[in-house]
Design a protein around this motif. Sequence first.
Motif, PDB file in Angstrom:
ATOM      1  N   GLU A 251       0.885  -1.077   0.271  1.00 51.30           N
ATOM      2  CA  GLU A 251       0.148   0.125   0.158  1.00 51.30           C
ATOM      3  C   GLU A 251       0.852   1.544  -0.081  1.00 51.30           C
ATOM      4  O   GLU A 251       0.867   2.447  -0.405  1.00 51.30           O
ATOM      5  N   GLN A 252       1.934   1.186   1.194  1.00 48.72           N
ATOM      6  CA  GLN A 252       3.290   2.245   1.079  1.00 48.72           C
ATOM      7  C   GLN A 252       3.166   3.376  -0.360  1.00 48.72           C
ATOM      8  O   GLN A 252       3.387   3.792  -0.728  1.00 48.72           O
ATOM      9  N   THR A 253       4.594   2.411  -0.780  1.00 52.43           N
ATOM     10  CA  THR A 253       4.591   2.455  -2.521  1.00 52.43           C
ATOM     11  C   THR A 253       3.727   2.309  -3.411  1.00 52.43           C
ATOM     12  O   THR A 253       4.260   2.294  -4.566  1.00 52.43           O
ATOM     13  N   ALA A 254       2.603   1.874  -3.171  1.00 51.14           N
ATOM     14  CA  ALA A 254       1.703   1.240  -4.467  1.00 51.14           C
ATOM     15  C   ALA A 254       2.415   2.969  -5.679  1.00 51.14           C
ATOM     16  O   ALA A 254       1.760   3.873  -4.527  1.00 51.14           O
ATOM     17  N   PRO A 255       2.259   2.463  -7.194  1.00 51.11           N
ATOM     18  CA  PRO A 255       2.159   3.718  -8.015  1.00 51.11           C
ATOM     19  C   PRO A 255       0.530   4.312  -7.608  1.00 51.11           C
ATOM     20  O   PRO A 255       0.168   3.887  -8.065  1.00 51.11           O
ATOM     21  N   ALA A 256       0.875   5.507  -8.724  1.00 52.33           N
ATOM     22  CA  ALA A 256      -0.085   6.898  -8.909  1.00 52.33           C
ATOM     23  C   ALA A 256      -0.750   5.598 -10.144  1.00 52.33           C
ATOM     24  O   ALA A 256      -0.470   4.828 -11.015  1.00 52.33           O
ATOM     25  N   SER A 257      -2.633   5.710 -10.332  1.00 49.11           N
ATOM     26  CA  SER A 257      -3.185   4.531 -10.911  1.00 49.11           C
ATOM     27  C   SER A 257      -2.225   4.742 -12.275  1.00 49.11           C
ATOM     28  O   SER A 257      -3.041   3.784 -13.498  1.00 49.11           O
ATOM     29  N   SER A 258      -1.825   6.720 -12.653  1.00 46.68           N
ATOM     30  CA  SER A 258      -2.176   6.472 -14.195  1.00 46.68           C
ATOM     31  C   SER A 258      -0.642   6.129 -14.701  1.00 46.68           C
ATOM     32  O   SER A 258      -0.210   6.075 -16.029  1.00 46.68           O
ATOM     33  N   TRP A 259       0.612   5.419 -13.419  1.00 46.48           N
ATOM     34  CA  TRP A 259       1.813   5.154 -13.702  1.00 46.48           C
ATOM     35  C   TRP A 259       1.937   4.642 -14.668  1.00 46.48           C
ATOM     36  O   TRP A 259       1.015   3.399 -14.435  1.00 46.48           O
ATOM     37  N   PRO A 260       2.671   3.943 -15.591  1.00 48.75           N
ATOM     38  CA  PRO A 260       3.894   4.652 -15.737  1.00 48.75           C
ATOM     39  C   PRO A 260       3.147   6.127 -17.397  1.00 48.75           C
ATOM     40  O   PRO A 260       1.973   5.295 -18.583  1.00 48.75           O
TER      41      PRO A 260
ATOM     42  N   VAL B  97      21.239   0.672 -19.940  1.00 48.09           N
ATOM     43  CA  VAL B  97      20.296   1.563 -21.313  1.00 48.09           C
ATOM     44  C   VAL B  97      19.275   2.660 -20.554  1.00 48.09           C
ATOM     45  O   VAL B  97      18.456   1.670 -19.349  1.00 48.09           O
ATOM     46  N   THR B  98      19.024   3.360 -21.183  1.00 47.09           N
ATOM     47  CA  THR B  98      18.064   4.029 -20.973  1.00 47.09           C
ATOM     48  C   THR B  98      16.842   3.606 -22.075  1.00 47.09           C
ATOM     49  O   THR B  98      17.721   4.236 -23.472  1.00 47.09           O
ATOM     50  N   ILE B  99      16.247   3.886 -21.929  1.00 44.68           N
ATOM     51  CA  ILE B  99      14.606   3.677 -23.046  1.00 44.68           C
ATOM     52  C   ILE B  99      13.839   4.128 -22.829  1.00 44.68           C
ATOM     53  O   ILE B  99      12.946   4.457 -22.221  1.00 44.68           O
ATOM     54  N   ASN B 100      13.512   5.960 -23.891  1.00 40.02           N
ATOM     55  CA  ASN B 100      12.726   7.081 -23.583  1.00 40.02           C
ATOM     56  C   ASN B 100      11.146   6.439 -23.738  1.00 40.02           C
ATOM     57  O   ASN B 100      11.011   5.396 -24.359  1.00 40.02           O
ATOM     58  N   GLY B 101      10.382   7.107 -23.284  1.00 39.97           N
ATOM     59  CA  GLY B 101       9.175   6.888 -23.620  1.00 39.97           C
ATOM     60  C   GLY B 101       8.356   6.543 -25.075  1.00 39.97           C
ATOM     61  O   GLY B 101       9.080   7.563 -25.835  1.00 39.97           O
ATOM     62  N   GLY B 102       7.964   5.374 -25.681  1.00 39.31           N
ATOM     63  CA  GLY B 102       7.653   5.481 -26.768  1.00 39.31           C
ATOM     64  C   GLY B 102       8.466   5.293 -28.214  1.00 39.31           C
ATOM     65  O   GLY B 102       8.473   4.935 -29.175  1.00 39.31           O
ATOM     66  N   GLU B 103       9.578   4.590 -27.878  1.00 38.22           N
ATOM     67  CA  GLU B 103      11.048   3.982 -28.046  1.00 38.22           C
ATOM     68  C   GLU B 103      10.665   2.640 -28.959  1.00 38.22           C
ATOM     69  O   GLU B 103      10.043   1.885 -28.036  1.00 38.22           O
ATOM     70  N   LYS B 104      10.638   1.629 -29.835  1.00 36.70           N
ATOM     71  CA  LYS B 104      10.418   0.288 -29.810  1.00 36.70           C
ATOM     72  C   LYS B 104      12.074   0.214 -30.307  1.00 36.70           C
ATOM     73  O   LYS B 104      12.862   1.064 -31.126  1.00 36.70           O
TER      74      LYS B 104
ATOM     75  N   ILE C 202      11.699   2.613 -13.843  1.00 41.13           N
ATOM     76  CA  ILE C 202      10.619   2.967 -15.099  1.00 41.13           C
ATOM     77  C   ILE C 202       9.460   4.459 -14.492  1.00 41.13           C
ATOM     78  O   ILE C 202       9.169   4.522 -13.311  1.00 41.13           O
ATOM     79  N   ASP C 203       9.638   5.176 -15.382  1.00 45.72           N
ATOM     80  CA  ASP C 203       9.049   6.575 -15.010  1.00 45.72           C
ATOM     81  C   ASP C 203       9.312   7.254 -13.745  1.00 45.72           C
ATOM     82  O   ASP C 203       8.376   7.226 -12.856  1.00 45.72           O
ATOM     83  N   GLY C 204      10.800   7.060 -13.662  1.00 41.12           N
ATOM     84  CA  GLY C 204      11.408   7.160 -12.184  1.00 41.12           C
ATOM     85  C   GLY C 204      10.931   6.383 -10.481  1.00 41.12           C
ATOM     86  O   GLY C 204      11.692   6.830  -9.875  1.00 41.12           O
ATOM     87  N   ILE C 205      10.416   5.553 -10.870  1.00 37.90           N
ATOM     88  CA  ILE C 205       9.582   5.182  -9.925  1.00 37.90           C
ATOM     89  C   ILE C 205      10.692   3.452  -9.691  1.00 37.90           C
ATOM     90  O   ILE C 205      10.945   2.696 -10.721  1.00 37.90           O
ATOM     91  N   ASN C 206      11.827   2.819  -9.230  1.00 39.42           N
ATOM     92  CA  ASN C 206      12.486   1.594  -8.721  1.00 39.42           C
ATOM     93  C   ASN C 206      11.387   0.836  -8.900  1.00 39.42           C
ATOM     94  O   ASN C 206      10.433   0.255  -7.386  1.00 39.42           O
ATOM     95  N   ILE C 207      11.210  -0.222  -9.182  1.00 42.43           N
ATOM     96  CA  ILE C 207      10.717  -0.620  -9.617  1.00 42.43           C
ATOM     97  C   ILE C 207      10.136  -2.608  -8.459  1.00 42.43           C
ATOM     98  O   ILE C 207      10.023  -3.103  -8.051  1.00 42.43           O
TER      99      ILE C 207
END
Length: 1425
Positions: free
Chosen positions: A1173-1182, A1209-1216, A1247-1252
């Motif tokens: 519960e404490q670390t649950a990401p926002a519902s819109s994440w990522p 490796v860094t993969i930006n959003g929307g990259e294939k 992923i989007d700033g959250i350590n999975i």
Amino acid sequence: KIPICYSGKLQNYPDFTPCFQNTVLVWIPCIYLWLCFPVYFLYLRRHDRGYIQVSNLNKAKTALGLILWIVCWADLFYSFWKRSQNISLAPFFLVSPTVLGITMLLATFLIQHERIKGVQSSGVMTIFWFISFLCATVIFISKIKHGADEDAFHYVTFCIYFVLVLVELILCCFPEQPPLFSETVNDPNPCPEFSSSFLSRMTFWWITGLMIQGYRKPLEAKDLWSLNKEDKSEEVVPGLARNWVEALIIKPSQKSHEASLFKVLYKTFGPYFFMSFLFKAAHDFLMFSGPGILGSLLSFVYNKAAPNWQGYFYTVLMFVCACLQTLIIHQYFHICFVTGMRLKTAIVGVIYRKALVITNSARKTSTVGEIVNLMSVDAQRFMELTTYINMIWSAPLQVILALYFLWRNLGPSVLAGVAVMILLVPINAVIAMKTKTYQVAQMKSKDNRIKLMNEILNGIKVLKLYAWELAFREKVLKIRQKELQVLKKSAYLAAMATFTWVCAPFLVALSTFAVYVMTDKRNVLDAQKAFVSLALFNILRFPLNMLPMVISSIVEASVSLKRLRVFLSHEELDPDSIVRGPIKEGEFLCIFKAELCALYFSINFTVPEGSLVAVVGQVGCGKSSLLSALLGEMDKKEGYVAVKGSVAYVPQQAWVQNATLEDNIIFGREMNESRYKRVIEACALVPDVEILPSGDKTEIGEKGVNLSGGQKQRVSLARAVYCNADVYLLDDPLSAVDAHVGKHIFEKVIGPKGILKNKTRVLVTHAINYLPQMDTILVMTDGEISEMGSYQELLEQDGAFAEFLRTYANAEQTMENSVVKSEKVSAHPLLKGGSLMSEALCWQPESTVKASVYWEYMKAIGLFMSFLAIFLFVCTHVASLASNYWLSLWTDDPVINGTQQNTTLRLGVYGALGISQGLLAVSVFGYSMVVSIGGIFASRHLHHNLLHSVLRSPMSFFDRTPSGNLVNRFSKEIDTIDSAIPPIIKMFMGSTFNVIGACIIILLTTPIAAVIIPPLGLFYFFVQRFYVATSRQLKRLESVSRSPVYSHFNETLLGVSVIRAFEEQKRFIKQNDMKVDENQKAYYPSIIANRWLAVRLEYVGNCIVLFAALFAVIARSKLSPGLVGLSVSYSLQITAYLNWLVRMSSDLENNVVAVERVKEYSEMEKEAEWRIEQTAPASSWPEEGKVEFRGYGLRYRDDLDLVLKNINVTINGGEKIGIVGRTGAGKSSLTLGLFRINEAAEGEIIIDGINIAKIGLHDLRFKITIIPQDPVLFSGSLRMNLDPFDQHSDEDIWRSLELAHLKNFVSSLPDKLNHECSEGGENLSVGQRQLVCLARALLRKSKILVLDEATAAVDLETDKLIQSTIKSQFEECTVLTIAHRLNTIMDYTRVLVLERGEVVECGTPDQLLQEKGIFYTMAKDSGLV
């Protein structure tokens, strides 16, 4: 009556008249032997065990027999001589020696005849010498008393006779040596049963060696004896199979429409089983000796003038009868259990053989789980039934005898008791019938639950990737809830049943005595009447309780019988549907009806010998079905199929056995080193063999868990190539391997220059680049061959094929499809030194079940309920003892003028005590209820925990644990906890209190018994501990050896088409037989151990009877007959209770193990929490879909090397992003890390700033979507497969289906979205399943999509569709693709090249091609450059 003459000197001892001594006592043994002779002689003719050489023992027996004969004739001639002297003699002096002499000759003949027929120790002869010895002893004692007035010659001959008979008896106790040429000689560890002596077999002494061994150290499989020849599969199964086939052939002629399986079983096992009838009948008659002798003993106590020897005589007689009863009943049980064991062996064998020949359409009617259930549950039912089935006639017999004796004792008032019993019978019958209906319902739920569990365990990886565990847990619990409701109803019934049967004997006694005393003032209830009647009522109680049990057991077995019969009557494949042999020139036509999609194939084609034919076409157009048809797996409707020579088959989904790699390839053929090496080389297996821990001797787990998809496929291909057949049917073997490997295989194996170049090859393929090298190409559309010809011809025809090529040839010069399963060969977690840990290693139980397990079970029930049950038990038994004690006081009331005083008071109190026991009927009903309902609480609790913890176990746990073991936990162990433990607890408590009660009564009446009871108790306890040590080891060995039987069966069912194609059925049948025999090797000693124990314990019980009676006789001046009756009648029951108590306590220990095993799995390591519960990401994440790997490393197990190391490796959003690399480079491991199927060893993924690693697993897995390699579907509706949580509307689902190009297919189905998928999605083609997985991804529409080479099993058109869908629909998503076909990723933003778990190149495809690195060489291999 034979006059007993008392000689003056010995007033106190009985004696027989000389006439009786010299006639009856001499003739008894003779009559016995002559009666046995004809039957025994015939038996020996039928059962010849081989020839025994003459030994000293045999010489001695024969010599003594002849001397005995001479002694008898000497007697006879002496008598003749006396007559010639005119001394008058009674005729028996001539008759008896003649008869005896001839009998001795017969005995001597039998001694030799047995030796020739290989009998090592003979029961018939031992009993003969024993009877002779007994009779001679009586005469001998008499002769000693009258020593003076005997004829000296007769006296001397008789003494010689007596000594010789004694010596013969002693010699008979030793066995002969084994016969020549018998199996036992070559057997390393033969079963000592047949080589042991008759006495040893009667008392089961011969197993003692094994018991001692088991007591000293845990037993192992190698300590077990081999099975006796007549119990082995190869002896037992063919008999049943033959009789069943006969029954099937005869069946149409008779009126009955179905072959009767029962008759067949009877015909197969009846003759041996019939022996048990005789033993049972003998035992039933002996049972009534107890009450009879008790009556005489009580009248002796009343009659103060009776001489003492009468009391001792009755005591000894009682003891002897009890001992005989013990020996007989256990021989009876032994026969029953052995029959049961053979029955199970036979049924398992027949089911296995049937499963190999059953048609596919018939197999669809029952899932794998149900067929395995037939083998485990139903075969077990029969095994249990054999011990009960004789009660069908024995129970009524016991009832009739008991009533007869009661009538003699109490007259017509017995009818009151009988009326009560008759009233109770329909109640019991109703209960039994209801139980039966519940049973069927419960079985049904259980089947469904196991089926679902099976699927969950097989598809666990997909469940974890999709985070679907909760949905499936709910599904299982829903089924479980139904099951428990039925169980609860059964529990109420069980409580009713217990109630009726605890109170029945008491109500019967009460009503009988009441009527007896009330009808006539002069009817006096004295000790003899009361206690003999009570003893008879106790006997009566057993058959009446047993009948309903037997009936329900028979009903259960009949359900099983029906299921078995249906399975065994299924259609079999017609071996003649394919003509194997030379083919007529010209075409051959065949029309098949395919079960899969109900298309009519009408197909004509001929394949010339030695040519290479390709079959191409779209997904679901019937390519695989065509091959099935050539194998004869389809139902042929009309036409003609001919295949010349032997066939080898490579299925689309590789089937790998749980055996070494080498065994998988050789597959039962002879080993030919050079050929084997060549095959391994050609199939590109050399590098893989080098990686595996023990090379090609590495054991492969079930379903090939420790091989990747590509390796499995290559092993499957190597198996076909090695067997060197004439015709090769290859169902897309190149789909699961990398491009360069595929190329290698085509060149080295399939193609015009490969190993198979002179064979006929039919290749189903999607790979265009090989088509030009084919001799003929068949193009299929919708189950028809639309075009056929060589590559050139088809291009020139300019038809569908040319069109198809034009579309693809430009886009793809090559196409190498490949599904490589997470290539983690490098070092798979399963392998330790190259062998899989089997269950036997993981589970070594302690020698005793820890108290903590019982405590755990009590906690699962609830402590309040546990103690309540114990309290109610105590109440019941106290009331029961009190009522019987009151009865003994009543019987001692003085008799005045032929009547007893205050009868009504006595009757009233007796009734009140009994009713209190009955209204503690409430207590009886109460404790029964409490235990049953408590048991249900416990099993709900335990199952829930087990399910939850199995679903929460990490993937590595499933890789390590064979699914058979897990399914076993959910079926066998949970079933034990559901339905076996509560009744056993009830009976265990009942027996315990009964034994304690009986001891208390004996101690109260004859305090001197305190000297005897403790030592007997100690002996009892010692024997029981001694037994339980070995018994549990045997039970463990039995259950450990049971798993392989089911695993092997499961495996066979999955690979049945391969086995049939290679014609390896015989070998598999043999393997199955061996596994069943291994299992029975552990089961057989455990039955004998049971009998061993029971015989020992019943002797303890018999000794208690002996001493109770003996002390009563000694102290008869002080004791009232009422107390003697009470004490002896209780001691008579104690044997049965002791026996029951040990059976129950060992059953309880053996079954409580189930709790332990379930508990053990509930305490396994878990993966991370599902939701935090404490670390649950926002519902819109990522929101963006940016993925960073920072110094990421991964290993499969703590003691192994890193599979991925140092990945930044860094993969930006929307990259294939395309991920490529050789097999085993760690491509799949990367996705496993992203989904946290394996936790990071070092570094992190953000992923989007959250350590999975910090969030719950479900939070993570719900937000990323994967289209996995193996498309896994679950049985259930299509809708459930797409959206198990019911979160989406129908419109959404239809839209996703449309985008996945499945809309037309689904609309054409009769049930649309509710179309039932079968187990594993068998009724959809592999391509269609792949599209369903795509539809799932479209439905979830998350920001990050992982494609694990999702387009391996689809043809080019579909592949094209999938790629375009992904491009359009996931435009702004991050897409990671693990690619084997480089052309799919040529237009991606970036490509990562992995090598040995590290990123070696990274950049746009064009950049990498210019760098001319690894990527460039791979592209070159694929013909893209």
